[in-house]
Design an enzyme around this catalytic site. Structure first.
Site, PDB file in Angstrom:
ATOM      1  N   HIS A   1       0.823  -1.219   0.000  1.00  0.00           N
ATOM      2  CA  HIS A   1       0.000   0.000   0.000  1.00  0.00           C
ATOM      3  C   HIS A   1       0.854   1.265   0.000  1.00  0.00           C
ATOM      4  O   HIS A   1       0.364   2.342  -0.280  1.00  0.00           O
ATOM      5  CB  HIS A   1      -0.886  -0.020   1.251  1.00  0.00           C
ATOM      6  CG  HIS A   1      -2.330   0.271   1.022  1.00  0.00           C
ATOM      7  ND1 HIS A   1      -2.940   0.260  -0.222  1.00  0.00           N
ATOM      8  CD2 HIS A   1      -3.310   0.602   1.908  1.00  0.00           C
ATOM      9  CE1 HIS A   1      -4.223   0.554  -0.083  1.00  0.00           C
ATOM     10  NE2 HIS A   1      -4.469   0.767   1.187  1.00  0.00           N
TER      11      HIS A   1
ATOM     12  N   TYR B   1      -3.730   8.264   7.478  1.00  0.00           N
ATOM     13  CA  TYR B   1      -3.868   6.926   6.920  1.00  0.00           C
ATOM     14  C   TYR B   1      -4.492   7.019   5.536  1.00  0.00           C
ATOM     15  O   TYR B   1      -5.138   8.004   5.175  1.00  0.00           O
ATOM     16  CB  TYR B   1      -4.691   6.039   7.855  1.00  0.00           C
ATOM     17  CG  TYR B   1      -3.902   5.692   9.097  1.00  0.00           C
ATOM     18  CD1 TYR B   1      -2.856   4.778   9.026  1.00  0.00           C
ATOM     19  CD2 TYR B   1      -4.176   6.309  10.306  1.00  0.00           C
ATOM     20  CE1 TYR B   1      -2.099   4.483  10.151  1.00  0.00           C
ATOM     21  CE2 TYR B   1      -3.418   6.023  11.429  1.00  0.00           C
ATOM     22  CZ  TYR B   1      -2.385   5.102  11.350  1.00  0.00           C
ATOM     23  OH  TYR B   1      -1.625   4.819  12.454  1.00  0.00           O
TER      24      TYR B   1
END
Length: 194
Positions: A23, A72
């Site tokens: 990610h 995030y």
């Protein structure tokens, strides 16, 4: 630096525990771009991002701001929106680098606009800037093996085999960013979309 500068944002999750995750490929590419600029990413608390400014693509190059949100992944929109406002830029000069499950590892796709394809970072950006019309550099990470969930797969580190090729993938993706800024979308797709 504003107005005519490009804003290049690499998506990922902050903190050392996520550093090697699939990610975080966007973060990895932004680190490479910052190194090419001879700059150091510095925390810009007002926009919740690490940022550096300079030129990309050789001499004289193109003015650019490279950044990585300090939030995030699923909250990337706030920092991206803040960066656009702070640097007086527009989505037409925004490039977002992110991981892509639907293309194989070591594969790039560059495009303008499109859907979110289930990517939470892109969903957050669309909600915050109210458009999907910006450039994306999609870096393939492949599909999870067996029955592993996609969410778990992207939060795993790259495999040992992938890590051998990862520096080349990061370098090639950074090259694609520079090509996009210097030569445009069509030239970049011709050279780097595989």
């Amino acid at each position: 630096m504003a107005d005519d500068a490009w804003l290049v944002v690499g998506l990922g999750n902050p903190g050392p525990s996520y550093a090697g995750n699939r990610h975080n490929i966007g973060y990895m590419v932004v680190d490479e771009l910052a190194a090419r600029m001879g700059g150091k990413l510095k925390s810009a608390k007002q926009v919740q991002a690490d940022v550096t400014e300079g030129r990309l693509g050789g001499i004289p190059g193109v003015r650019a701001i490279v950044a990585r949100p300090r939030t995030y992944m699923n909250e990337s929109g706030g920092p991206v929106s803040g960066l656009l406002r702070f640097f007086k830029s527009s989505p037409a000069k925004l490039v977002v680098i992110h991981d892509e499950l639907d293309i194989g590892f070591d594969t790039l796709r560059t495009k303008f606009g499109g859907g979110d394809n289930g990517h939470n970072g892109l969903k957050s950006i669309r909600r915050s800037i109210d458009t999907g019309d910006y450039f994306r550099i999609r870096v393939g990470v492949g599909r999870p093996p067996g029955r592993q969930s996609p969410a778990d797969f992207v939060l795993d580190d790259f495999s040992s085999t992938e890590r051998k090729d990862l520096p080349f993938v990061i370098d090639r993706t950074a090259d694609a960013v520079e090509c996009l800024l210097m030569e445009g979308l069509e030239a970049t797709q011709g050279k780097y979309n595989s």
